[in-house]
Write a protein that holds these residues in place. Structure first.
Motif, PDB file in Angstrom:
ATOM      1  N   LEU A  79       2.141   6.999  -1.088  1.00 42.91           N
ATOM      2  CA  LEU A  79       3.208   7.765  -0.432  1.00 42.91           C
ATOM      3  C   LEU A  79       2.654   8.461   0.813  1.00 42.91           C
ATOM      4  CD1 LEU A  79       5.210   9.460  -3.355  1.00 42.91           C
ATOM      5  CD2 LEU A  79       5.813   7.426  -2.048  1.00 42.91           C
TER       6      LEU A  79
ATOM      7  N   SER B 259       7.108   9.239   4.573  1.00 44.25           N
ATOM      8  CA  SER B 259       7.929   8.441   3.648  1.00 44.25           C
ATOM      9  C   SER B 259       9.183   9.213   3.248  1.00 44.25           C
ATOM     10  CB  SER B 259       7.131   8.097   2.388  1.00 44.25           C
ATOM     11  OG  SER B 259       5.954   7.386   2.686  1.00 44.25           O
TER      12      SER B 259
ATOM     13  N   VAL C 172      10.335   5.810  -3.115  1.00 49.18           N
ATOM     14  CA  VAL C 172      10.521   5.570  -1.684  1.00 49.18           C
ATOM     15  C   VAL C 172      11.802   4.778  -1.452  1.00 49.18           C
ATOM     16  CG1 VAL C 172       9.566   4.448   0.366  1.00 49.18           C
ATOM     17  CG2 VAL C 172       8.045   5.616  -1.232  1.00 49.18           C
TER      18      VAL C 172
END
Length: 336
Positions: free
Chosen positions: A88, A92, A113
């Motif tokens: 991540l 993101s 995500v």
């Protein structure tokens, strides 16, 4: 990496009847530096939803109640601003359940995500493109087995789930879709914007009377967000082998006494009806199917939506209370 302070909303008293502002408090929570595998996310939008009222009670349900003195949780979408997790990276966009706060710091596993869609607000990930849209889709397909030509009745049709459900029903081939709402303005919106064939203001006259007039040939599918008098009215007009998808019972959430049951439950036997309640937790396997179909409809310009936006995490309780009183059109969203 640095320390930070998060503004969060906590439940400090279990409501009796309608929640009051005094049942909550605004707290400042300090975060230290990230541990390995953690991320820090700045929330962009928070969701407030009817099911949260049930979590304020200390009662067994499909989801644990909120803990007194601790920050509440709920759907949110935000952006990673610091990361100690390779999967991540900073920047993101993520969906998660750490709502009711402006900043969250947790293990990366708690975040999903999602791609940014040019020109599409991130808030739609909490509404028509997210949980509320999927609720309508699951209720109509997996629960009610909607068939082409069916007549569909949706209670609470001007809310986030209702506005999605009516449109999805038409796209799936429903022959006629009827909705209930709580004001003349919302009734017009249902027929002029959301594709409902007919709608009525449940405050104008008994629901039983109004629904019967609008569904002279009966109802095949009832998508219920309200319960109470709406369920009773639907039972009166359900066709043989009709299906009822019980999604919510918002008319009962703030009751302090047990509400009487419908006086016409014998209709379930007489008409061979099916009533099935559902929550999304049992239908996560349909997420990809819903996402594909909704993306196609949305991309073709076949999906309309409304959002009622309240600014500031400090006003999240106000947004929740307004939503419970039906002051929103479409999805109620808190913009952080």
């Amino acid at each position: 990496m640095s320390a930070a302070v998060s503004t969060q909303i906590q439940l400090v008293r279990r409501p009796k009847g309608w929640p009051e502002p005094e049942d909550f408090r605004i707290a400042e929570v300090a975060y230290g530096e990230l541990a390995p595998g953690q991320v820090r996310v700045a929330n962009s939008f928070l969701s407030v939803d009817p099911y949260m009222r049930g979590r304020m009670n200390d009662a067994k349900s499909y989801i644990p109640p909120f803990v007194l003195g601790e920050t509440m949780t709920g759907g949110a979408v935000g952006r990673v601003v610091e990361s100690a997790a390779e999967a991540l990276p900073v920047g993101s966009v993520v969906l998660h359940q750490y709502g009711w706060r402006d900043l969250v710091q947790e293990d990366a596993a708690g975040f999903t995500v999602v791609p940014e869609i040019p020109g599409v607000p991130l808030s739609l990930r909490l509404g028509i493109l997210g949980m509320t849209g999927m609720t309508g889709y699951v209720g109509l397909t997996a629960i009610a087995d909607l068939q082409p030509g069916d007549t569909v009745f949706v209670s609470g049709a001007a809310g986030a789930v209702g506005t999605a459900t009516g449109q999805i029903a038409k796209l799936l081939g429903a022959g006629r879709v009827i909705g209930s709402a709580g004001s003349p303005e919302k009734v017009r919106l249902l027929t002029e914007k959301y594709g409902y064939d007919a709608a009525f203001n449940y405050k104008d006259a008994p629901v039983r009377q109004q629904l019967k007039a609008l569904a002279p040939e009966g109802v095949d599918v009832f998508f219920d967000n309200v319960g109470g008098d709406h369920l009773e009215a639907a039972l009166d007009v359900m066709n043989r082998d009709g299906r009822i998808a019980a999604c919510g019972a918002i008319s009962l959430y703030n009751s302090t006494e047990r509400a009487p049951g419908p006086d016409n439950l014998a209709k379930v036997i007489q008409q061979s009806l099916t009533i099935k309640g559902f929550t999304l937790g049992g239908y996560t396997h349909l997420r990809e199917e819903f996402g594909t179909r909704m993306a196609e409809w949305f991309g073709q310009g076949k999906i309309a939506y409304d959002e009622t936006i309240v600014d500031g995490v400090e006003h999240a309780v106000d947004a929740f209370l307004d939503m419970m009183r039906g002051k929103n059109t479409g999805k109620m969203i808190v913009r952080v």
